[in-house]
Design a protein around this motif. Structure first.
Motif, PDB file in Angstrom:
ATOM      1  N   UNK A   1       0.801  -1.227   0.000  1.00  0.00           N
ATOM      2  CA  UNK A   1       0.000   0.000   0.000  1.00  0.00           C
ATOM      3  C   UNK A   1       0.834   1.277   0.000  1.00  0.00           C
ATOM      4  N   UNK A   2       2.138   1.149   0.109  1.00  0.00           N
ATOM      5  CA  UNK A   2       2.962   2.365   0.124  1.00  0.00           C
ATOM      6  C   UNK A   2       2.836   3.075  -1.221  1.00  0.00           C
ATOM      7  N   UNK A   3       2.738   4.391  -1.161  1.00  0.00           N
ATOM      8  CA  UNK A   3       2.552   5.121  -2.422  1.00  0.00           C
ATOM      9  C   UNK A   3       3.818   5.016  -3.268  1.00  0.00           C
ATOM     10  N   UNK A   4       3.607   4.790  -4.558  1.00  0.00           N
ATOM     11  CA  UNK A   4       4.727   4.713  -5.487  1.00  0.00           C
ATOM     12  C   UNK A   4       5.495   3.412  -5.430  1.00  0.00           C
ATOM     13  N   UNK A   5       5.019   2.472  -4.613  1.00  0.00           N
ATOM     14  CA  UNK A   5       5.747   1.210  -4.480  1.00  0.00           C
ATOM     15  C   UNK A   5       5.530   0.307  -5.699  1.00  0.00           C
ATOM     16  N   UNK A   6       6.613  -0.211  -6.250  1.00  0.00           N
ATOM     17  CA  UNK A   6       6.521  -1.191  -7.341  1.00  0.00           C
ATOM     18  C   UNK A   6       7.250  -2.441  -6.881  1.00  0.00           C
TER      19      UNK A   6
END
Ligand SMILES: [Zn+2]
Length: 385
Positions: A348-353
């Protein structure tokens, strides 16, 4: 009329054969050359981009000449065929100097020889030429410029962790020329001017733990710990990170969640880990498509591309996932949440790929193949969670 080659002619032929093979290996950017006796022949293999490639079969009758030539080069005892030996020699090829570490090993089919090729130049690379995504590079740099805390690179052996750590160290050194930099490694893999590099050994007197305990009194600001292998090293790394040092280190684990769980299992108290840890990066290397033959697809007929020896790949690029220790993840670690829960929060971390998503970035850009990216899943599964 055919005649038998004299011993002298045989050795002269072998000398130039070995020279040619080693230069070929250097030009193919091989890291190792193996001379492996089989029943019929001496199989010559190059390790290129982490993969072994068959390049030549030398008639088995020449094995003693081949081994003797390599031993003479490395200053080894040519008459001892029953013990492993190690030696070194330098070699110039295309104006560059390389160190060759030559080791022999007796097998039931005769002696096996391995040649490791090490460029004399420092070999460090720039952070922005490794293939990392902008997001990962930014996360790494932002964590590093905070000046303290722990930045942990994880991945299996041969995933380029040390190269990335050194690229980071090199850039920090340029940004902060007056800071004191120390590396503690087993062994030291790159040479860097202006950095105190210490080689430790898990068997000798100077262990990671002992070196680090003394070093912290020498007031280093940036500390590179080659690898966290045991709980003592883990404890000192965290302690250093909590007392104002920037600690860059690597950890042998399959993924980011696993790295956090394992550090906790190594006895690091959760409140220390959440205060010390800034970033965990999990990295892998993907082979890149050979530019000269476009992945062997342009090769005509039986003509084999010289650049990649017909493999279709030449060079490697990094893919990675990075996780920041945000408030949600911190409180989950403090609550000793299980790996599944941590994984959900990371997702759920933003920008996590994910690593797989980041590998796809290279496929989509045409730098590597789908097969190479898919092979990554297998590695990851094998490493387990
Ligand atoms: Zn090619």
């Amino acid at each position: 009329m055919a005649r038998t080659e004299t011993t002298h002619e045989k050795s002269a032929g072998v000398v130039s054969l070995i020279d040619t093979l080693i230069d070929r290996a250097i030009r193919a950017t091989a890291s190792d050359v193996h001379f492996e006796p089989t029943d019929a022949a001496v199989a010559v293999r190059f390790r290129v981009d982490g993969h072994l490639v068959d390049v030549e079969q030398i008639p088995i009758v020449l094995l003693p000449n081949v081994v003797t030539r390599l031993k003479v080069l490395a200053g080894l005892l040519s008459y001892r065929v029953d013990i492993p030996q190690e030696g070194a020699v330098s070699r110039e090829c295309d104006g560059q100097v390389f160190d060759l570490r030559i080791s022999t090993f007796p097998t039931i089919r005769g002696e096996r020889v391995a040649v490791r090729i090490l460029p004399r130049t420092s070999g460090t690379r720039e952070l922005d030429e490794l293939g990392l995504s902008d997001a990962v590079r930014t996360a790494v740099w932002q964590a590093a410029v905070q000046g303290d805390g722990l930045v942990c690179l994880c991945g299996p052996a041969g995933s380029g962790k040390t190269t990335t750590l050194y690229a980071l160290l090199n850039r920090l050194r340029m940004e902060r020329p007056t800071a004191s930099f120390v590396t503690v490694e087993d062994p030291v893999e790159f040479r860097l001017d202006g950095v105190a590099q210490i080689q430790v050994s898990s068997h000798g007197e100077l262990t990671f733990e002992r070196a680090l305990r003394s070093l912290l009194r020498q007031d280093p600001q940036v500390l590179l710990i080659g690898e966290i292998r045991d709980r003592q090293t883990a404890a000192i790394a965290v302690e250093a990170a909590l007392t104002g040092h920037l600690v860059l280190t690597s950890f042998h684990s399959g993924n980011t969640t696993d790295a956090i769980v394992r550090l906790l299992e190594m006895g690091i108290p959760p409140y220390q880990l959440t205060s010390a840890l800034r970033l965990v990066v999990c990295q892998r290397l993907l082979r890149t498509i050979c530019a000269d033959c476009n992945g062997a697809m342009d090769a005509e007929g039986n003509e084999i591309c010289e650049s990649c020896m017909g493999l279709g790949y030449r060079g490697r690029t990094a893919c990675a996932e990075a996780i920041r220790l945000d408030a949600a993840l911190r409180s989950a670690i403090l609550d000793r949440s299980d790996a599944d829960h941590l994984r959900k929060l990371i997702r759920n971390q933003s920008g996590y790929a994910t690593l797989a998503e980041d590998a796809q970035r290279h496929v989509d850009a045409g730098r590597t193949t789908q097969a190479e990216a898919d092979a990554l899943h297998c590695t990851r599964d094998r490493d387990g969670d």
